[in-house]
Scaffold this motif. Sequence first.
Motif: not given
Length: 246
Positions: A18-26
């Motif tokens: 979930i964290v990886r997906e939410d930070l995909r642009n970062h």
Amino acid sequence: MPKKINVFFIGGGNIARIVREDLRNHINLCWYYDLKKTDFDCQYLERFEIPQEVEVVVECASVEAVKEFGIDILKSGKDFYIISSGAFADEEFRATFLAELKNSSSNVYIPSGAIGGIDIVRAVRNYVEKIVLTTRKPPKAFGIDGIQEPKTIFSGNAVEAIKAFPQNTNVSVTLSLAVGNFEKVMVNVVADPNVNENIHEINIFSSVGNYTVIHKNKPSPNPKTSYLAPLSLAAAIKRNIEKFKI
């Protein structure tokens, strides 16, 4: 163009995804360590080691992982985000960790997890008389079957709560860290077959005001974890790489 960072995840399961997906642009580059390889979309490391290129370490695993690897992360000087705040219910570990932190260049961040209102607690911490947290979840979140009516399965302080329910009550320890006193946070845990959400009610009693915050969280794919918890972890990381902070 958003700033991108190199991230090392401890754990490659539900929270990390979930964290990886939410930070995909970062995220620029990412690695992860887990006891076994998963389908997590980062490079797998078979043993615990922090690549030199890493800028932040993100714990998405367990209280035990924080205790096992926390000191080594501080010695690496990398910034460290911890979702399993329950590790700090262990007074001996907490003292050792904080002593090491004094000599480390790391910054340590504890996200709010499955609750909000931490800003209130931090603001009034010197005036708090007590905090009462009531956590209500479906019985399956506690591995319980056969309950027909709501049942209080635990009442005690935050330290006792995390020992009894290490995967369900990190929020009680986060509250304790925010107020700076584990004895001021009392916890009630309720298994309720009538709810399909993870509900946390926080009652803050202080000399400057009384506050009630109620959270009705949808569970993530792992019913023990509210979806809000990993999202708060991602938000904490974003907040520290963005220039405009709220």
